[in-house]
Write an enzyme that holds these catalytic residues in place. Sequence first.
Site, PDB file in Angstrom:
ATOM      1  N   TRP A  24       0.819  -1.205   0.000  1.00 33.10           N
ATOM      2  CA  TRP A  24       0.000   0.000   0.000  1.00 33.10           C
ATOM      3  C   TRP A  24       0.856   1.259   0.000  1.00 33.10           C
ATOM      4  O   TRP A  24       0.366   2.366  -0.248  1.00 33.10           O
ATOM      5  CB  TRP A  24      -0.961   0.009   1.195  1.00 33.10           C
ATOM      6  CG  TRP A  24      -0.309   0.160   2.549  1.00 33.10           C
ATOM      7  CD1 TRP A  24       0.421  -0.772   3.219  1.00 33.10           C
ATOM      8  CD2 TRP A  24      -0.354   1.303   3.410  1.00 33.10           C
ATOM      9  NE1 TRP A  24       0.838  -0.290   4.433  1.00 33.10           N
ATOM     10  CE2 TRP A  24       0.379   0.980   4.589  1.00 33.10           C
ATOM     11  CE3 TRP A  24      -0.935   2.565   3.328  1.00 33.10           C
ATOM     12  CZ2 TRP A  24       0.544   1.869   5.648  1.00 33.10           C
ATOM     13  CZ3 TRP A  24      -0.774   3.458   4.392  1.00 33.10           C
ATOM     14  CH2 TRP A  24      -0.049   3.109   5.530  1.00 33.10           C
ATOM     15  N   ASP A  25       2.150   1.094   0.235  1.00 37.98           N
ATOM     16  CA  ASP A  25       3.084   2.207   0.202  1.00 37.98           C
ATOM     17  C   ASP A  25       2.988   2.982  -1.118  1.00 37.98           C
ATOM     18  O   ASP A  25       3.129   4.201  -1.157  1.00 37.98           O
ATOM     19  CB  ASP A  25       4.528   1.705   0.327  1.00 37.98           C
ATOM     20  CG  ASP A  25       4.765   0.767   1.480  1.00 37.98           C
ATOM     21  OD1 ASP A  25       3.790   0.232   2.033  1.00 37.98           O
ATOM     22  OD2 ASP A  25       5.933   0.546   1.836  1.00 37.98           O
ATOM     23  N   GLU A  39       1.760  -1.304  13.335  1.00 37.61           N
ATOM     24  CA  GLU A  39       1.825  -2.763  13.414  1.00 37.61           C
ATOM     25  C   GLU A  39       2.347  -3.252  14.758  1.00 37.61           C
ATOM     26  O   GLU A  39       2.550  -4.454  14.941  1.00 37.61           O
ATOM     27  CB  GLU A  39       2.690  -3.295  12.263  1.00 37.61           C
ATOM     28  CG  GLU A  39       2.040  -3.079  10.906  1.00 37.61           C
ATOM     29  CD  GLU A  39       2.984  -3.376   9.743  1.00 37.61           C
ATOM     30  OE1 GLU A  39       2.474  -3.596   8.637  1.00 37.61           O
ATOM     31  OE2 GLU A  39       4.221  -3.378   9.953  1.00 37.61           O
ATOM     32  N   LYS A  94       4.549   2.345  16.148  1.00 35.84           N
ATOM     33  CA  LYS A  94       5.580   2.119  15.131  1.00 35.84           C
ATOM     34  C   LYS A  94       5.601   3.250  14.110  1.00 35.84           C
ATOM     35  O   LYS A  94       6.664   3.712  13.700  1.00 35.84           O
ATOM     36  CB  LYS A  94       5.315   0.779  14.431  1.00 35.84           C
ATOM     37  CG  LYS A  94       6.331   0.425  13.357  1.00 35.84           C
ATOM     38  CD  LYS A  94       5.960  -0.893  12.696  1.00 35.84           C
ATOM     39  CE  LYS A  94       6.979  -1.279  11.628  1.00 35.84           C
ATOM     40  NZ  LYS A  94       6.584  -2.498  10.892  1.00 35.84           N
ATOM     41  N   GLN A  95       4.435   3.674  13.660  1.00 34.48           N
ATOM     42  CA  GLN A  95       4.326   4.715  12.640  1.00 34.48           C
ATOM     43  C   GLN A  95       2.971   5.401  12.780  1.00 34.48           C
ATOM     44  O   GLN A  95       2.109   4.919  13.506  1.00 34.48           O
ATOM     45  CB  GLN A  95       4.469   4.119  11.246  1.00 34.48           C
ATOM     46  CG  GLN A  95       3.302   3.237  10.827  1.00 34.48           C
ATOM     47  CD  GLN A  95       3.569   2.473   9.546  1.00 34.48           C
ATOM     48  OE1 GLN A  95       4.270   1.472   9.551  1.00 34.48           O
ATOM     49  NE2 GLN A  95       3.009   2.949   8.451  1.00 34.48           N
TER      50      GLN A  95
END
Length: 778
Positions: free
Chosen positions: A367-368, A498, A610-611
């Site tokens: 999906w990046d 994640e 994480k992000q």
Amino acid sequence: MKNYIKHDPWCIIEEGFYPEYNEITESLTSLGNGRMGQRGNFEEQFSGKTLLGNYVAGVFYPDKTRVGWWKNGYPRYFAKVLNACNWIGINVDIEGETLDLATCPVSDYSRVLNMKEGILERTFVATLASGKQIRVQAQRFCSIVDDEAGAIRYSVTPLNFDGTITLTPSLDGDISNKDSNYGEKFWDEIHKETAFGEAYLEMRTKDTPFKTELFNVCTGMKIDIVVNGQSVDFQNKPVKSEKYVACEIELKAKANEEITLYKYAVNLASLNHALEDLLPNAKAYIARISAKGFEQMKAEQAQAWADRWAQNDIIIEGDSDSRTDAAQQGIRFNIFQLEQTYTGEDARLNIGPKGFTGEKYGGSTYWDTEAYCLPFYLATADQKVARNLLVYRHKHLQKAIENASMLGFNNGAALYPMVTMTGEECHNEWEITFEEIHRNGAIAYAIHDYIRHTGDEGYLAEYGLDVLVGIARFWAQRVNWSADKKKYVMLGVTGPNEYENNVNNNWYTNYLAAWCLRYTLSAINSLQSDIKEQVLAKATPPLGVGGPEMAKWQHIVDNMYYPYDAERQVFLQQDGFLDKELLTVDDIKEHRPINQKWSWDRILRSCFIKQADVLQGLYFFEEEFDTETIRRNFDFYEPMTVHESSLSPCVHVIQAAKLGYNEKAYEMYLRTSRLDLDDYNNDTEDGLHITSMAGTWMSVIKGFAGMRIKDGKLAFTPFLPEQWKGYSFRIGFRGQVVRVAVRPNEVEVENLSTQPLSLAINGTEITVAAQASEVVKG
């Protein structure tokens, strides 16, 4: 962090040999041209730390999934970007002594990736056990003009002896992947042959029970020898073994006489050539490029890169010091690698997370691409390049419907894969395959982003609406009505963070799902009646305008549940998030990175992120929230974010810049721009983070320059980092090109197009005449 790479605005420079960091430098000096690529490996034999890597775009192998137990709907295989034939090999033997930098003293060493021209250079002096010294100078590139070819100039000069030097250029197909699930090799030999100064090796991927496409790749080489600038006749001994061909060339050398070997190579794949044409086409290709010669190919390479840099360069003005060079090097390195990885010429190809720099992550598409890469190509390349990224997903729509049906969805619901080569899901971690379904929304968002930037409304009817309907049908089935909450909820998901698995009501996923339904309804209603009926009739099953299915979508939009903390006035990442011990990253400095120092159990129970997760949603849908809402959520979540995903810093740059947190924005910019150069996450040796590199570009353009599209026009709200004196860039928008230069207390806008351009600077609309510029003060 590693700090051995010299700061330079145009080059990646390893000055002095660092064998302990060799795999890192191999990643950093990778080359590519969109069709093929390779890591910055040595041409000569090297027994030290190395990760050999040569890759051909679109060629993969379905490696059998390896798990402890099987689940219904689990992917059958994990797609591998295959390590292909090593075409750069040139072994060097000096009277029985093999040149190997792992076993001999090395001096005057440098390895330089010239990003301005796309050329890798290496020089060194080696002292063999006998005391003999040689100087080696090597140049190579993957041609972006002849994109199935590469060329090498490899020079050896004996410094203190006369004697015999044997050069053995080779093609080695006996290659394995480091990340093979069962340690097997994936290539079978089909054909090999040698001729004078030439050799060819054709390999085929092994057959599998998965009935995926098999690929043949024919690699060829041609050799020329020059001594002291003059072509010489030479004898070569053909060498053949399993999956290997070479030409052994013995030369009489004199002290301080330079011997130069030119090696021209091609990689032709059955993806682009008929099987029966592979070998003859390879021979014809070799003949054509060798007739050009190395210097002409190199000049063409330099010009092609000059054309690219003229369109996509970001120029940073500052003091002539290492700090400015570090910032400039960082942004150019990211742009360079993006351009090497994807050209947009072939809609069957996409952007792998590692590009041509390593094997990790296996599959070519995440999906990046939609969330991070598309904006770069929208603004820096021809419109067809971004369009092809979307068409790629349209070509996979039926596979997405099959993927959803394997998980129990029906009625044309589409779930796009987390990792894919062909549209089939091939990710081998269950919590991502089954739960990280927000990926579906990123694909819908990309359609919106593309149309907003290009104005190409026709894409909806031609391709876009088919995809939107499939995605909408998935979301409508994935939610369920909660009698307790009197709302629609979404259970058992993983958000972008994640470091959380199997959570209920991830805010980002819920919001994205409702937005997808809303956008699909809006897209349907935007079509003219006759086109609308034709498009909806194509859906499987057909979608009736104004029918119960669309009414259900609207009901979900109006009644979606979003977790919220009324006291803090922030959106909660998921149900139960406040049950965690709320710490900040400052509390665990000695534990970083936690993905290398903590157990998975401890990570899952922690609050650490994480992000960007909630903040990812606020970035996508910024116009739907006021600034103070964004500020409260940023202030709450950013201190808990460890940024252990390469995709994390750029979103925080963009939001920090919007909120006026300029120091935080610049801190995050340096992290994203130099993530691989400085090995922030101790993983550059596995390959570069290609897709996140587009996030570095966004950090400058959407972050520092504040670029948005409002009411169909470009708008900028720029700020100038205090470390810089200015910066400038170009943006392509709806067939026009504008150059923007940000300097202290002013913004210069230059319209490079043939038509007037209206845009906004700091909220004030201006119109710039064709081929003219305007300066906005303040």
